[in-house]
Design a protein around this motif. Structure first.
Motif, mmCIF file in Angstrom:
data_model
loop_
_atom_site.group_PDB
_atom_site.id
_atom_site.type_symbol
_atom_site.label_atom_id
_atom_site.label_comp_id
_atom_site.label_asym_id
_atom_site.label_seq_id
_atom_site.Cartn_x
_atom_site.Cartn_y
_atom_site.Cartn_z
ATOM 1 N N ARG A 1 2.699 -1.070 1.148
ATOM 2 C CA ARG A 1 2.345 0.182 0.721
ATOM 3 C C ARG A 1 2.601 -0.094 -0.949
ATOM 4 O O ARG A 1 3.386 -0.391 -1.668
ATOM 5 C CB ARG A 1 3.458 1.495 1.186
ATOM 6 C CG ARG A 1 3.589 1.614 2.580
ATOM 7 C CD ARG A 1 2.278 1.961 3.144
ATOM 8 N NE ARG A 1 2.633 2.202 4.699
ATOM 9 C CZ ARG A 1 1.841 2.405 5.663
ATOM 10 N NH1 ARG A 1 0.531 2.339 5.271
ATOM 11 N NH2 ARG A 1 2.294 2.966 6.526
ATOM 12 N N SER B 1 -3.060 3.014 7.452
ATOM 13 C CA SER B 1 -3.145 2.115 6.437
ATOM 14 C C SER B 1 -4.424 2.739 5.634
ATOM 15 O O SER B 1 -4.637 2.177 4.479
ATOM 16 C CB SER B 1 -3.615 0.860 7.163
ATOM 17 O OG SER B 1 -5.038 1.254 7.786
ATOM 18 N N ARG C 1 -5.386 -2.177 1.273
ATOM 19 C CA ARG C 1 -4.818 -1.993 2.446
ATOM 20 C C ARG C 1 -4.286 -3.332 2.918
ATOM 21 O O ARG C 1 -5.011 -4.387 2.905
ATOM 22 C CB ARG C 1 -5.749 -1.301 3.490
ATOM 23 C CG ARG C 1 -6.464 -0.307 2.888
ATOM 24 C CD ARG C 1 -7.076 0.562 4.032
ATOM 25 N NE ARG C 1 -7.916 -0.056 4.641
ATOM 26 C CZ ARG C 1 -9.303 -0.140 4.410
ATOM 27 N NH1 ARG C 1 -9.655 0.247 3.358
ATOM 28 N NH2 ARG C 1 -9.978 -0.753 5.467
ATOM 29 N N GLN D 1 -1.190 3.658 -1.807
ATOM 30 C CA GLN D 1 -1.525 4.466 -0.617
ATOM 31 C C GLN D 1 -1.031 6.004 -0.851
ATOM 32 O O GLN D 1 -1.722 7.064 -0.660
ATOM 33 C CB GLN D 1 -1.121 4.050 0.740
ATOM 34 C CG GLN D 1 -1.680 4.931 1.748
ATOM 35 C CD GLN D 1 -3.097 5.028 2.188
ATOM 36 O OE1 GLN D 1 -3.597 3.761 1.966
ATOM 37 N NE2 GLN D 1 -3.758 5.945 2.456
ATOM 38 N N ASP D 2 0.277 6.221 -1.254
ATOM 39 C CA ASP D 2 0.842 7.394 -1.293
ATOM 40 C C ASP D 2 1.117 8.168 -2.625
ATOM 41 O O ASP D 2 1.740 9.084 -2.903
ATOM 42 C CB ASP D 2 2.145 7.415 -0.283
ATOM 43 C CG ASP D 2 2.104 7.352 1.076
ATOM 44 O OD1 ASP D 2 2.555 6.395 1.691
ATOM 45 O OD2 ASP D 2 1.118 7.694 1.634
#
Length: 920
Positions: free
Chosen positions: A893, A849, A6, A896-897
């Motif tokens: 990022r 986050s 993060r 994270q996704d």
């Protein structure tokens, strides 16, 4: 696991910054020469205008004034509780001068601000709380900067005014390009109030339309079909007149419905609608749906949009799908034989299909679904659009209502599909106390088996992963239909109900509007299609139920905006752009177990193997992340680093990879797992003055241990430095990196892993750490007035209260005892002036986050529910001096996704290198 990396970057432009926002409500005129020498009007004034197509409430809003170059508190004037119609003006009268000959038109609100006649700033604000700072953004609906000395504006300020000129928005208020200079004329003031002639920005006055009505006829008596003729805005002088009459379609006047003849109708001035009811006669005859029409003609006083309403008479069947489904979670026909006729196939899978009642036969009960799943055990022979008769046994299979042992009789093919239910900002409900499906206590049961349409969907996670690599490697994603990601919100975790002492925080609802989407279930996309979190989509499909949760099984799916992975932060805006960040490196440890006896080993956890060893691979990946995702920040606060040796190794690798000189700073703390906070600093742009560890020896009274236990596991580290970018002589600034206690056993009720003593202790320790950090922050900013000061790191706390304690609020100086169950003593956690959280500058869908799955009991009318939520744990707090130079905030990022399968592949050696892997 790479998923927990993060990081973010906050930019401070070491010159100036300003921003603005546009909405349907705008500032349409501003005049500060009232009562001055040579003027006509006796008072200054500000004018607000509605550029939109719907009425907007001004209740709770204000206009706020500030001198052109001011930096302190703004002066508000509250607006009234008024619904401002499209094209309507609202006049706010301010202070009067000694001159002038003419009073303003009757003002709609009155203030006492003595405005400058030449230059100033005005904000239209969604609250009445006074703004602060040179160029605030939170709550600002519209911003107007007048004159070249204004330090806040949209794109560019207007030219300077005189005693006899005002700033007037072009095209009577409708021009809004986002530039004050381009949007405003400097001309003779023309004040307008709510009584002035409306100027709808669409032009042409109100538009007229009539609705369609579809209802079952009933078995007897008369059913009222309610038609409404509506205007987009209220009728003007003389009203709107028209003729209205029914005409036959397949239905016949006199036998199917009542013909009222032609009626000459009026919508009076100030009104917006006219009701026209048609009586439909019920019977028990089995027949196809029938239609009639309501025509609006000879319209005077309005533009004609839709002048024909269609009435569809649905004829009743003996057994309908909604009867089989019932209003509860289980079918009232379970275990019995059922038959339902003339329904349309809407979805087709490998072992069954769904069918739905045609539009003309739907019932009026929102709680009963019109769709159902038919189990065939093998690939069904029907096709989407077929009209079929089905008989079989009603059953519940793991929560899904089905017809099993089915006998299927095709009737016809190529039929139009039923109208999908629109899932949007209202459906499914976002309030767990008021679910969409009332009798089942669920948001989705009343749509089970039905077609739904999503026009503005967004994925809140990447694909889950189940089983071996050969099965379900890219499984369901969690989605919402309201365009908003499933983010954590303030309040206690649902279904906790303890609110005494935190009434202002309340309870987080757990995002009941969120559901799963199995993209390949009905073949809308190929099997194992990866989907990233944050991707926007539109879809049509059927609501099903599988593995304990409701799912969308799409028959059509279009990803309209795929979220890219990785998503780097924005590029530097230039030599004067000081870029400060923070990075949780997920236990960045060397390969030596040098922890104390009985303590946690600190060995780098990912990847498990690799060329050059675990440590070398992780150093390379971290370096690539900082270089390619974070774009080589000037100062990077680091968290979860074992020691200076590890951080030095990363600084050396980063310098080698990027050609930019970096140095590391870290001091050992108290964490039992051996992790600390530190800094990576670019020495070509930053000159380090001092690095100071704070509070390592501070103690607290641990209720489960020593009364002199150490308070700070990871004491904050303060960097004081000079910014020397672009050859500047040096500008002082300071950064503090923090990493307070984790949230373990904070939200959770007592259980096997969280006994009550641990829960109480951890909540109290977080509260106490918040107070200590607040004292440190206040001490620094009070002794270094004017120095830009930023607090960054993994706060292990949201940007708002969790209902127990607001750790970030304590450090900001905004702690509210009424919003927290735990309160500070008088004088505790005082930070004045308050700090500002740069997270709030992001759109709501970017305010996250960290992805965490919360567990909710007795949720959605079934059992426990696991809810993946995006939440903010990594914050950036700015003092006034830093905020005045703020130019932007971004989260970096990486994965994270990303779909979970990509995360698995990233840790394989050799790696297949999916897009989410920050490979060395």
């Amino acid at each position: 696991m790479l998923r927990k990396y993060r990081a973010f970057i906050v930019g401070l432009t070491m010159l100036s910054a300003a921003s603005g926002a546009n909405a349907a409500l705008v500032i349409s005129q501003a005049y500060g020469g009232g009562g001055n020498a040579g003027t006509v009007y006796t008072n200054d004034f500000i004018e607000v205008f509605n550029t939109g197509f719907t009425a907007v409430s001004l209740n709770g809003m204000s206009v706020q004034y500030m001198a052109a170059a001011g930096t302190g508190s703004w002066t508000p004037t509250s607006l009234g509780n008024v619904m401002l119609q499209p094209g309507q003006y609202y006049l706010v009268q301010e202070a009067a001068g000694a001159g002038g000959t003419t009073a303003l038109p009757t003002p709609d609100a009155t203030g006492s601000i003595a405005m400058s006649g030449t230059t100033f700033k005005i904000a239209l604000v969604s609250s009445t709380t006074a703004l602060s700072g040179a160029c605030p953004t939170v709550g600002v609906v519209d911003m107007l900067g007048v004159g070249p000395t204004a330090n806040c504006f949209e794109t560019a300020p207007t030219a300077v005014l005189t005693n006899t000129t005002a700033a007037i928005r072009k095209t009577n208020g409708c021009t809004d390009s986002g530039s004050n200079l381009a949007d405003f004329n400097i001309a003779v003031p023309t004040p307008r109030n709510t009584g002035s002639t409306l100027n709808p920005c669409g032009g042409g006055g109100p538009a007229l339309a009539i609705n369609d009505v579809t209802l079952p006829e009933g078995n007897s008596g008369t059913t009222v079909f309610p038609f409404v003729v509506s205007l987009t805005v209220a009728a003007g002088v003389g009203g709107v007149t028209f003729d209205i009459a029914t005409t036959d379609g397949t239905a016949t006047a006199g036998s199917d419905y009542t013909d009222s003849g032609t009626i000459h109708a009026l919508i009076p001035q100030g009104q917006t609608s006219y009701a026209f009811n048609v009586g439909v006669m019920g019977d028990t005859t089995l027949e196809l749906p029938e239609t009639f029409f309501v025509n609006v003609t000879n319209v005077v006083g309005a533009n004609v949009g839709d002048n024909q309403g269609k009435g569809t008479i649905g004829n009743d069947e003996v057994v309908e799908i909604h009867d089989i489904q019932g209003a509860g979670t289980d079918s009232p026909y379970v275990g019995t034989a059922v038959a339902t006729n003339n329904n349309i196939v809407t979805g087709k899978g490998p072992q069954g299909f769904t069918m739905q009642t045609p539009d003309a036969r739907i019932d009026a009960n929102i709680n009963t679904s019109e769709g159902i799943y038919v189990f065939t055990s093998s690939a069904p022979t029907v096709n989407i659009g077929d009209l079929v008769n089905v008989s079989g046994n009603a059953l519940e299979f793991s929560g899904l209502t089905e017809i099993g042992s089915a006998v299927i009789t095709p009737v016809s093919s190529g039929n139009p599909l039923p109208t999908p239910v629109e899932f949007n900002t209202v459906v499914p409900s976002a309030d767990p106390a008021n679910p969409t499906c009332v009798t089942s206590g669920s948001n989705f049961e009343c749509f089970e088996g039905m077609l739904v349409h999503i026009a503005n969907g967004i994925t809140t996670t990447g694909n889950q992963r189940f089983g071996s690599p050969a099965t379900e490697t890219f499984a369901e994603v969690f989605v919402t239909a309201n365009g908003r990601r499933g983010v954590r919100e303030p309040g206690l975790l649902f279904p906790l109900t303890t609110t005494a002492g935190n009434t202002a925080a309340g309870q987080w609802d757990g995002n009941p509007e969120m559901f799963e989407m199995d993209a390949d279930y009905f073949g809308a996309v190929p099997v194992d299609t990866p989907i990233s979190g944050g991707s926007q989509f539109n879809a049509t499909g059927v609501i099903g139920y599988d593995f304990g949760d409701y799912e969308l099984w799409p028959t059509q799916l279009t990803i309209t905006n795929a979220a890219t992975i990785p998503r780097p932060v924005r590029d530097s805006s230039g030599a004067t752009d000081l870029r400060i960040g923070a990075f949780n490196m997920l236990r960045f440890c060397d390969t030596v177990n040098d922890s104390a006896p009985g303590a946690d080993d600190c060995v780098s956890p990912t990847p498990t193997t690799g060329a050059g060893g675990t440590f070398a691979v992780k150093v390379a990946r971290l370096s690539a992340y900082i270089k390619d995702v974070l774009k080589l920040p000037d100062v990077l606060g680091t968290e979860e680093v074992e020691n200076i040796t590890a951080l030095d190794a990363l600084a050396a690798k980063l310098s080698l990879d990027s050609g930019i000189p970096y140095v590391a700073r870290l001091q050992e703390g108290n964490d039992i797992g051996g992790i600390d906070v530190g800094f990576l600093v670019r020495t070509d742009r930053v000159s380090i003055t001092t690095v100071t560890q704070l509070g390592k020896a501070v103690t607290w009274n641990d209720p489960t241990g020593s009364p002199t236990a150490l308070l700070n596991d990871r004491p904050p580290l303060l960097l004081e430095a000079k910014f020397i970018g672009a050859g500047l002589p040096g500008s002082d600034f300071a950064v503090m990196v923090v990493h307070p206690k984790a949230r373990s056993c904070t939200d959770a009720p007592t259980g096997a892993s969280c006994v009550q003593a641990d829960v109480d202790r951890n909540r109290l320790k977080r509260l106490t750490q918040g107070e200590y950090h607040a004292q440190v922050i206040q001490n620094y900013q009070s002794t270094h007035v004017g120095v830009p000061f930023t607090v960054v790191g993994d706060f292990n706390a949201y940007q708002f209260t969790d209902g127990w304690a607001d750790v970030v609020g304590a450090m900001q100086g905004t702690y509210d005892d009424t919003a927290n169950l735990l309160d500070y003593p008088v004088g505790g956690a005082q930070v004045t002036p308050h700090l500002w959280n740069a997270v709030n500058s992001l759109p709501l869908n970017e305010q996250y986050s960290f992805l965490f799955t919360e567990n909710f009991g007795a949720f959605q009318g079934f059992n426990t529910r696991d809810v993946p939520t995006q939440q903010v744990l990594d914050n950036a707090l700015l003092n006034n001096a830093a905020r005045a130079q703020f130019s932007g905030f971004d989260y970096g990022r990486a994965d994270q996704d990303a779909p979970n399968e990509w995360e698995r592949q990233c840790n394989l050696v050799p790696t297949p290198a999916p897009p989410a892997c920050p490979n060395p």
